[in-house]
Scaffold this motif. Structure first.
Motif, PDB file in Angstrom:
ATOM      1  N   SER A 148       2.879  10.626  -6.301  1.00  0.00           N
ATOM      2  CA  SER A 148       1.972   9.546  -5.625  1.00  0.00           C
ATOM      3  C   SER A 148       1.683   7.924  -6.620  1.00  0.00           C
ATOM      4  O   SER A 148       1.795   8.149  -7.746  1.00  0.00           O
ATOM      5  CB  SER A 148       0.318   9.844  -5.460  1.00  0.00           C
ATOM      6  N   ARG A 149       2.136   7.178  -6.226  1.00  0.00           N
ATOM      7  CA  ARG A 149       1.931   6.160  -6.299  1.00  0.00           C
ATOM      8  C   ARG A 149       1.101   5.345  -6.183  1.00  0.00           C
ATOM      9  O   ARG A 149       0.588   4.459  -6.872  1.00  0.00           O
ATOM     10  CB  ARG A 149       3.707   4.891  -5.856  1.00  0.00           C
ATOM     11  N   GLY A 150      -0.017   6.521  -5.841  1.00  0.00           N
ATOM     12  CA  GLY A 150      -1.375   5.521  -5.812  1.00  0.00           C
ATOM     13  C   GLY A 150      -1.787   4.563  -4.542  1.00  0.00           C
ATOM     14  O   GLY A 150      -2.427   3.401  -4.327  1.00  0.00           O
ATOM     15  N   PHE A 151      -0.348   4.311  -3.318  1.00  0.00           N
ATOM     16  CA  PHE A 151      -1.218   3.580  -2.022  1.00  0.00           C
ATOM     17  C   PHE A 151      -0.428   4.007  -1.420  1.00  0.00           C
ATOM     18  O   PHE A 151       0.979   5.355  -1.136  1.00  0.00           O
ATOM     19  CB  PHE A 151      -0.545   2.393  -2.157  1.00  0.00           C
ATOM     20  N   ALA A 152      -0.979   3.651   0.312  1.00  0.00           N
ATOM     21  CA  ALA A 152      -0.215   4.180   1.642  1.00  0.00           C
ATOM     22  C   ALA A 152      -0.160   3.331   2.396  1.00  0.00           C
ATOM     23  O   ALA A 152      -1.288   2.122   2.684  1.00  0.00           O
ATOM     24  CB  ALA A 152      -1.276   5.281   1.456  1.00  0.00           C
ATOM     25  N   PHE A 153      -0.067   4.102   3.732  1.00  0.00           N
ATOM     26  CA  PHE A 153      -0.114   3.427   4.681  1.00  0.00           C
ATOM     27  C   PHE A 153      -0.234   3.986   6.341  1.00  0.00           C
ATOM     28  O   PHE A 153      -0.226   5.289   5.824  1.00  0.00           O
ATOM     29  CB  PHE A 153       1.450   2.800   5.486  1.00  0.00           C
ATOM     30  N   VAL A 154      -1.608   3.521   6.995  1.00  0.00           N
ATOM     31  CA  VAL A 154      -1.989   4.241   7.439  1.00  0.00           C
ATOM     32  C   VAL A 154      -1.628   3.385   9.059  1.00  0.00           C
ATOM     33  O   VAL A 154      -2.021   2.399   8.980  1.00  0.00           O
ATOM     34  CB  VAL A 154      -3.821   4.318   7.738  1.00  0.00           C
TER      35      VAL A 154
END
Length: 361
Positions: A148-154
Motif C-alpha cells: 500500500s502507498r497509504g492512500f485510496a479512493f472510495v
C-alpha cells in the motif's frame, strides 16, 4: 407542445437543495400554503434515493408568484433554491443560475489519505458503507512490491454520502487520523493548486470563453453571490473587486467560507452561472501558497534531473531556469492582475505554466 402543456410549464418551478429525506407529500403540503398544487415530483435514482431536487406545478400563476414573493424558503431544515422552470430552458435568455446537480459524477469520489499500511480494501468498504452505498474501493499500491502507498479512493453511489463523510470529519481507523478530501478530477491532476487547501475561492470569467456574458457584471450583487454559493456551505465574506479610480467592477472577486471542503466542491464543478453570467471558480491562494504554486518549473526540472542518462547539469538547468524564470515571469504577470495578497485574475496563465515550459527546455 399543447396549450395545456405550455400552461403547466409556466406554472412549474424547480426546487433545488432539498434534504435527501424530503418526500413529495412534504413538498405538496409546504407549497400548498400559497395556493393549489397540481403536481409534485422529486427526481430519484433507479434505487429510489432522492437526487436532492424536484419540481412543483401550481394550479395558478397567482399561487406561483405568491410563493416567489415570500422567499426565502426552508423545507425540512434546509434552505432551498427556487427557479421558474419556464426560465431555465435551453432557449431562455433570462437563465438565473445554472442548475446545480448535487449528484454530479465528480462529486461522488473521495480521496482517503494517511492510511495504515495494513488497511485493506474490505476494511475501508466496511467503514465507509455506514455513510451510504459504496460502488468501489481502490487502495493505491506500489507496482513492484504490491504494498500500500497509504492512500485510496472510495466511490459512492450518491454524492450525498461524500457530503456526510466530509461533514463528520475527522475520521480515525487503526489509531490513525485519516485525511479525507474530494478526489481531484483528471483535468485538474498535476496542477499545483490541486494540492493546496484553502477556504477562499476566486471567481471570474472562464479562461475558455463561451457565448454570452461572463465575469462579475454590475448587475450581480453580493446578495446574488451569497444566495447561489451559499448552497455549498457557510459564507464568511464576499468581495467583488473594483477599480480605484472609477469604482467600476473589475469582473472578478473572492468568497470566503468556513470550511475548505466547500471550496473543493465548488472548484470541482468549475463553471457556475449566476443571473445568466458564466463564472469560473478557482482556489483563492494567499502569498505563501502562490510561492508554492509558482514552483512548477523547479519541480519539472527536478524530474528531469532524475533521468539517469541526462545527469546533474540538466537538473540544474531545468531546476534553475524553470524555477527562476517561471517564478519571476509568472510572479510579475500575476502581481499586475491580482487583488492585494491573493490569487490572480487568471490564476493559471503565466505562473506555473511558464515555469513548466522553461523546466522542460
Amino acid at each position: 407542445m399543447s396549450s395545456t402543456g405550455k400552461d403547466d410549464q409556466v406554472r412549474k418551478i424547480f426546487v433545488g437543495g432539498l434534504d435527501y429525506d424530503t418526500v413529495e407529500a412534504t413538498l405538496e403540503q409546504y407549497f400548498g400554503q400559497w395556493g393549489p398544487v397540481s403536481e409534485c415530483t422529486i427526481k430519484r435514482f433507479p434505487d429510489g434515493k432522492s437526487r436532492g431536487f424536484g419540481f412543483v406545478t401550481f394550479g395558478s400563476l397567482a399561487a406561483m408568484e405568491n410563493c416567489f414573493e415570500n422567499q426565502p424558503h426552508t423545507i425540512d431544515g434546509k434552505g432551498v433554491d427556487l427557479r421558474k422552470a419556464a426560465d431555465s430552458g435551453p432557449n431562455s435568455g433570462s437563465e438565473r443560475s445554472k442548475v446545480y446537480d448535487p449528484e454530479a459524477r465528480e462529486l461522488k469520489k473521495l480521496f482517503v489519505g494517511s492510511l495504515d499500511y495494513t488497511t485493506t480494501e474490505e476494511e475501508l468498504n466496511e467503514y465507509f458503507s455506514k455513510y451510504g452505498d459504496v460502488i468501489s474501493v481502490a487502495i493505491s499500491k506500489y507496482p513492484d512490491s504490491g504494498k500500500s502507498r497509504g492512500f485510496a479512493f472510495v466511490t459512492f453511489q450518491s454524492g450525498a454520502s461524500v457530503d456526510e463523510v466530509q461533514q463528520t470529519r475527522p475520521h480515525v481507523m487503526k489509531g490513525r487520523k485519516l485525511e479525507t478530501k474530494r478526489a481531484t478530477p483528471k483535468h485538474l491532476v498535476g496542477k499545483p493548486e490541486s494540492q493546496v487547501s484553502t477556504t477562499k475561492i476566486f471567481i471570474g470569467p472562464p479562461e475558455v470563453r463561451a457565448k454570452g456574458h461572463s465575469g462579475l457584471s454590475e448587475e450581480i450583487t453580493d446578495e446574488d453571490l451569497t444566495e447561489y454559493f451559499g448552497q455549498f456551505g457557510n459564507l464568511v465574506k464576499v468581495q467583488q473587486m473594483r477599480w480605484e479610480d472609477s469604482g467600476k467592477k473589475r469582473g472578478y472577486g473572492y468568497i470566503d467560507f468556513d470550511d475548505e471542503d466547500s471550496v473543493d466542491k465548488i472548484v470541482l464543478l468549475g463553471v457556475h452561472i449566476v443571473k445568466g453570467v458564466r463564472l469560473e471558480a478557482k482556489k483563492g491562494l494567499n502569498k505563501d501558497q502562490l510561492k508554492t504554486k509558482t514552483g512548477g518549473g523547479m519541480n519539472t526540472g527536478n524530474r528531469m534531473g532524475r533521468m539517469g542518462s541526462v545527469g546533474p547539469v540538466v537538473n540544474n538547468m531545468g531546476g534553475n531556469m524553470g524555477g527562476n524564470m517561471g517564478g519571476s515571469m509568472g510572479g510579475s504577470m500575476h502581481n499586475n492582475m491580482k487583488a492585494p495578497g491573493f490569487g490572480s485574475f487568471m490564476p493559471n496563465r503565466g505562473e506555473s505554466n511558464m515555469g513548466n515550459m522553461m523546466g522542460q527546455m
